[in-house]
Scaffold this motif. Structure first.
Motif, PDB file in Angstrom:
ATOM      1  N   CYS A  19       0.833  -1.204   0.000  1.00  0.00           N
ATOM      2  CA  CYS A  19       0.000   0.000   0.000  1.00  0.00           C
ATOM      3  C   CYS A  19       0.870   1.258   0.000  1.00  0.00           C
ATOM      4  CB  CYS A  19      -0.918  -0.011   1.222  1.00  0.00           C
ATOM      5  SG  CYS A  19      -2.032   1.405   1.272  1.00  0.00           S
ATOM      6  N   CYS A  77       0.413   2.506   6.414  1.00  0.00           N
ATOM      7  CA  CYS A  77      -0.416   1.296   6.305  1.00  0.00           C
ATOM      8  C   CYS A  77       0.433   0.037   6.144  1.00  0.00           C
ATOM      9  CB  CYS A  77      -1.382   1.434   5.131  1.00  0.00           C
ATOM     10  SG  CYS A  77      -2.282  -0.086   4.749  1.00  0.00           S
ATOM     11  N   CYS A  89      -7.370   3.431   2.360  1.00  0.00           N
ATOM     12  CA  CYS A  89      -6.186   4.276   2.144  1.00  0.00           C
ATOM     13  C   CYS A  89      -6.314   5.130   0.886  1.00  0.00           C
ATOM     14  CB  CYS A  89      -4.940   3.404   2.071  1.00  0.00           C
ATOM     15  SG  CYS A  89      -4.493   2.718   3.673  1.00  0.00           S
TER      16      CYS A  89
HETATM   17 ZN   LIG Z   1      -3.442   0.765   2.929  1.00  0.00          ZN
END
Ligand SMILES: [Zn+2]
Length: 214
Positions: free
Chosen positions: A165, A170, A191
């Motif tokens: 990500c 994250c 996200c």
């Molecule tokens: Zn993420």
């Protein structure tokens, strides 16, 4: 922490691959304050049921066995988390084009040897499949399919589709199955949206700053 642990059996599975979902059992994994989802042996069992590597029947047996042998169960949890961190670091490095650390690969191989010692091929109606001898009662039986899946991914052509990500805190890993390999986020809703909102906010602020400068 406890609250997060209660979610182990309902965690989002966005990795697209068993071993990557396992790596994602810590939230904000790339930050200095990751949030643990596996806070007890029963969390590990709940997550394993959730992803389908433990049947309900086996899960119940393991929980009973864990209640009888709490020290062993805790040791398995610690091993699971250490293995998860190794898998996380290996695939995280690879997703950025770096080789994994030799120490991580050594730890991984030690777990793999243990899993392979238990592995067998069984004949089913759909053909042959991997199975694990003695997994029924082994407290660490759920680690074997996980390490096996990670080994399979490491040696597969899909390895270059492993991504991480783009949110710098994250850290969740995923298999990018998009045709042009354009996946940037663990999830667009999470996200991806947060990044979009931040860009929107920064654009507005820049416009306002520009207006003030006039
Ligand atoms: Zn993420």
């Amino acid at each position: 922490m406890d609250e997060a642990g209660m979610n182990a059996g309902t965690l989002g599975l966005l990795g697209g691959r068993l071993s990557l979902d396992f790596a994602n059992t810590a939230d904000w994994h790339a930050s200095d304050h990751s949030v643990e989802s596996l806070t007890s042996y029963s969390d590990l069992v709940a997550w394993s049921q959730h992803v389908g590597i433990l049947t309900d029947h086996r899960a119940q047996r393991l929980l009973k066995e864990a209640a009888r042998r709490p020290v062993d169960a805790t040791a398995v949890l610690e091993r699971a988390i250490a293995l998860r961190e190794v898998i996380y670091r290996i695939f995280s490095a690879i997703s950025h084009g770096h080789p994994p650390q030799a120490a991580d690969l050594a730890t991984f191989n030690a777990e793999l040897s243990g899993a392979l010692a238990q592995s067998q091929i069984v004949s089913t109606a759909e053909g042959f499949t991997w199975d694990w001898a003695g997994a029924e009662d082994a407290l660490d039986g759920m680690l074997w399919p996980l390490v096996h899946d990670a080994a399979g991914l490491l040696t597969s052509e899909e390895l270059d589709r492993v991504g991480q990500c783009a949110d710098d805190r994250c850290g969740w890993l995923f298999l990018d199955t998009s045709r042009n390999r354009s996946r940037r986020w663990c999830s667009m809703e999470d996200c991806g949206n947060r990044a979009k909102a931040r860009r929107h906010y920064e654009r507005k602020r820049a416009v306002r700053r520009g207006a003030r400068a006039k």
